[in-house]
Design an enzyme around this catalytic site. Structure first.
Site, PDB file in Angstrom:
ATOM      1  N   PHE A 345       8.241 -19.620  12.655  1.00 24.11           N
ATOM      2  CA  PHE A 345       7.253 -20.259  11.786  1.00 24.11           C
ATOM      3  C   PHE A 345       6.413 -19.245  11.026  1.00 24.11           C
ATOM      4  CE2 PHE A 345       4.552 -19.257  15.336  1.00 24.11           C
ATOM      5  CZ  PHE A 345       3.247 -19.269  14.886  1.00 24.11           C
ATOM      6  N   LYS A 346       6.397 -18.010  11.471  1.00 28.91           N
ATOM      7  CA  LYS A 346       5.612 -16.979  10.787  1.00 28.91           C
ATOM      8  C   LYS A 346       6.107 -16.733   9.362  1.00 28.91           C
ATOM      9  CE  LYS A 346       3.199 -16.338  14.508  1.00 28.91           C
ATOM     10  NZ  LYS A 346       3.012 -15.117  15.257  1.00 28.91           N
ATOM     11  N   ASP A 347       7.379 -17.076   9.094  1.00 27.73           N
ATOM     12  CA  ASP A 347       7.922 -16.867   7.750  1.00 27.73           C
ATOM     13  C   ASP A 347       7.189 -17.701   6.697  1.00 27.73           C
ATOM     14  OD1 ASP A 347       9.980 -14.981   8.259  1.00 27.73           O
ATOM     15  OD2 ASP A 347      11.264 -16.567   9.053  1.00 27.73           O
ATOM     16  N   THR A 377       5.625 -12.321  14.573  1.00 26.93           N
ATOM     17  CA  THR A 377       4.920 -11.859  13.374  1.00 26.93           C
ATOM     18  C   THR A 377       5.525 -10.563  12.851  1.00 26.93           C
ATOM     19  OG1 THR A 377       2.847 -12.890  14.047  1.00 26.93           O
ATOM     20  CG2 THR A 377       2.695 -11.102  12.456  1.00 26.93           C
TER      21      THR A 377
END
Length: 738
Positions: A345-347, A377
């Site tokens: 989800f960091k993308d 991250t």
């Protein structure tokens, strides 16, 4: 050329420019000299010499809205269809459409637009004006272009009810919907301000929204930021001398007093009608609308923001829906946040944030971005900053600190493989909490940061979730998930949902809460922890206590966190922005290892949040159970959330579980959950074994390619010592910028 209204000198029209067309226009709108002066004084504060230019598809209500705005401002109104085109052609627009070809119509319409000159007026464009570049460049020079953004289905219904069966571009084999969708690219190219207009919104309401949007556009002073540790009356002592805007906080990252930046006036709120207008929109379109309202155009113009968003989410995600929602079982749905290039989800934040950062920073200084990661991250931020334009890479570099022995083998391989000429990884012989605390201390060390600026012309910046530009993109996918459930017919708009998120640093959870504040009907926000369950204890008791707690390595390393940075932003909210109390709480946590909320604040918190935790054993059992019953493989973090959701949901409404990473990143734990007896230690072999299961979702495309490239890549490792970290930073600056 005809001048509707000019200043210096004030005049209606020059004798030489008086043509029959413009004479007819002026005769149809007789305005006395005194009335023009009255108009000038009443509208000057809002318009000045600028025009408000209304743009949008046919049926958007531009003409009616324009007239209402003209009455409110007591200023001239020009309708391009009625006052320019039909006067010029001596025939109706529909007759002209029948008389010439599509291309000829656009050209003649554009030429007519080129002859219009006005100041301090409201101009309603035709639906096809934006398709003529020269005409739009001309009219935009002296105006603020407002895009009346109406859902395509609403426009089609309006045109049908009016009996309109012909618009520019409509021909056999091309549907009305296709024409309207095609035109959107031109509207997006030219607008300065977007105003969302739902199906049943009265023109009077739209006019007010336009005026409010124009006021916002002209006054960036309204959208300033403060520190979570500032006094209730404004900014912290160090920041009292000047206001801080979005560009400043993106660049600065952390407030000078050690607090985190938040919008002084809070986040924008969308009406139910505005949210419903986004139900049919794509993810990229939703992101553009939401972020336009959160980022003032003085910081990033709408056209540039659209370009950045297209770059971030256009081709870098393997799924066309970007963040699809998948039904898991019963009332549980998965929000798949792992389709980006590094499989987490960091993308979502880190494909976008580097471009926002590059646009906002001054060109006169080099920047070194510091990041601490508990796993995901690292590769995401390295990948994101490595995709900057070459000119930006020359002035922006990044160093990623991660716990050398606190991430999965595949995560480490990713971070090594994602290193580029301007982005490096450094393993630290400690845990994530040390890395994160070290970065905060470096930022607040004015001697060190001042030395870097003077000696090397380099400033430091942060790309962790402490940076406001990291949080904003996460709001989008929580809102988008809800809208997808409405679009799929699972719920109607306004029906509540619960959200369950595996969280350690509280950033993802805070983004969901922000989405709720902006109008998304989220009922419960459920925090899911692993055995490092300090957040769960805090939410249940109001006591944040780190005394005697040691970080436990788990199968879900991204939430192996004891100090939740973004919790500070949430507490700032529920304390009614009491910066002094927030300062007191976090100073006590830093110095004594604990703090306790007052009873009334705990009550507020427990109205918003519930929490639970999951052991490693239960995590693996959940992965095995879900795969056995559905054929779907959860990653270890999503499994933590699934276990907690099963325990805490009441099944009276749908629950959206954030699937924050692809299971491929945690192959050893997944293979163990699937009860594979012998596990090869080679990460690539592990992925090949997982792919043989033909499970859903398939093996992540980018991850497989990254591991093939990794080989025996090198990275630096350093001791858990502040002076050593600062030495590394200085050396990297010397090597890259000098």
């Amino acid at each position: 050329m005809f001048h509707i209204f000019q200043y210096q000198p004030l005049r209606l029209i020059t004798q030489n420019s008086l043509s029959g067309m413009y004479l007819k226009l002026m005769l149809s709108r007789p305005v006395a000299f005194a009335q023009i002066w009255k108009s000038w004084f009443s509208s000057h504060s809002l318009l000045g010499k600028k025009n408000i230019i209304l743009m949008g598809p046919p049926g958007a209500g531009k003409t009616t809205t324009g007239r209402i705005i003209g009455q409110k401002l007591d200023c001239p109104v020009i309708d391009i269809d009625d006052d320019v085109l039909e006067t010029t052609w001596n025939m109706s627009v529909s007759e002209k459409l029948q008389d010439v070809s599509y291309e000829e119509f656009l050209e003649e319409e554009g030429k007519a637009l080129l002859k219009v000159s006005a100041s301090g007026s409201v101009i309603s464009l035709s639906g096809s004006n934006p398709m003529h570049a020269a005409g739009m460049q001309h009219i935009k020079k002296n105006g603020i272009v407002v895009y009346l953004d109406v859902p395509t289905t609403v426009i089609m219904n309006r045109l049908k009810s009016k009996g309109v069966d012909r618009i520019v571009g409509l021909s056999p084999g091309i549907s009305l919907k296709d024409v309207l969708q095609f035109r959107k690219q031109f509207y997006k190219r030219w607008f300065d301000i977007r105003v969302l207009c739902g199906g049943d919104v009265a023109a009077e309401v739209v006019a007010e929204k336009v005026l409010d949007a124009v006021k916002r556009y002209q006054d960036s002073e309204l959208e300033t930021f403060i520190s979570t540790r500032s006094s209730g009356s404004g900014r912290s002592t160090e920041e009292d001398s000047h206001k801080l805007y979005f560009s400043d906080v993106v660049t600065q990252g952390l407030a000078l007093d050690g607090g985190l930046f938040v919008p002084e006036r809070g986040l924008p709120k969308f009406t139910a009608e505005e949210w419903q207008g986004l139900i049919e929109a794509t993810y990229i379109e939703r992101a553009q609308v939401i972020l336009e309202r959160c980022i003032h155009p003085a910081d990033i113009p709408a056209s540039k923001l659209a370009e950045i968003i297209e770059t971030a989410y256009g081709e870098n995600f393997s799924c066309s829906k970007v963040a699809p929602v998948r039904h898991l079982a019963g009332n549980q749905f998965l929000l798949e946040l792992f389709h980006g290039p590094t499989a987490s989800f960091k993308d979502f934040a880190l494909q976008l944030m580097p471009h926002l950062f590059a646009y906002c920073i001054p060109r006169s200084c080099n920047y070194l971005v510091l990041v601490a990661t508990s796993g995901d991250t690292g590769s995401a931020v390295l990948d994101g900053f490595s995709r900057l334009h070459d000119t930006d890479k020359q002035r922006i570099a990044l160093v990623n600190f991660f716990p050398e022995d606190g991430v999965s083998p595949i995560q480490k391989s990713q971070m090594i493989a994602c290193q580029k000429e301007n982005a490096w990884s450094v393993g630290v012989k400690s845990d994530f909490d040390f890395c994160q605390t070290a970065i905060k201390q470096i930022f607040t060390n004015s001697d060190f940061t001042g030395f870097l600026t003077v000696e090397y012309g380099t400033a430091l910046a942060a790309a962790n979730s402490i940076n406001w530009a990291r949080l904003l993109p996460q709001i989008v996918y929580h809102a988008s998930a809800y809208l997808d459930l409405v679009h799929q017919g699972i719920i109607s708009f306004g029906s509540p949902v619960d959200i369950c998120i595996p969280t350690g640093n509280f950033g993802n959870m805070l983004a969901a809460f922000y989405a709720k504040m902006m109008g998304i009907p989220i009922r419960k926000c459920i925090c899911a922890s692993n055995e490092n369950n300090v957040l769960t204890d805090f939410i249940r008791t109001g006591v944040y206590d780190l005394r005697g707690r040691k970080l436990i390595s788990s199968f879900s390393p991204a939430v192996d966190i004891l100090k939740s940075s973004n919790l500070e932003r949430y507490l700032h909210l529920i304390t009614d922005e009491d910066g002094q109390l927030v300062t007191q709480l976090f100073n006590q946590l830093e110095n004594q290892g604990h703090f306790q909320l007052q009873k009334n604040l705990l009550g507020k918190l427990q109205q918003d949040l519930v929490a639970g935790w999951c052991s490693d054993e239960d995590c693996l059992a959940a992965i095995h159970s879900v795969y056995s019953t559905t054929g779907y493989i959860l990653d270890t973090h999503t499994a933590v959330a699934k276990v907690v959701a099963d325990r805490l949901q009441d099944r009276t409404c749908p629950i959206i579980i954030s699937s924050t990473a692809h299971y491929s990143k945690f192959a050893p734990a997944i293979l163990r959950a699937l009860r594979i007896a012998e596990i090869n230690q080679n990460p690539l072999s592990q992925l090949h074994l997982l792919s043989s299961y033909s499970a859903l979702p398939p093996i992540h495309w980018g991850l497989l390619e990254t591991l093939k490239k990794t080989g025996n890549g090198d990275h630096q490792v350093c001791a858990a010592d502040m002076s050593v970290l600062m030495s590394h930073i200085e050396t990297l600056i010397q090597n890259h910028f000098m």
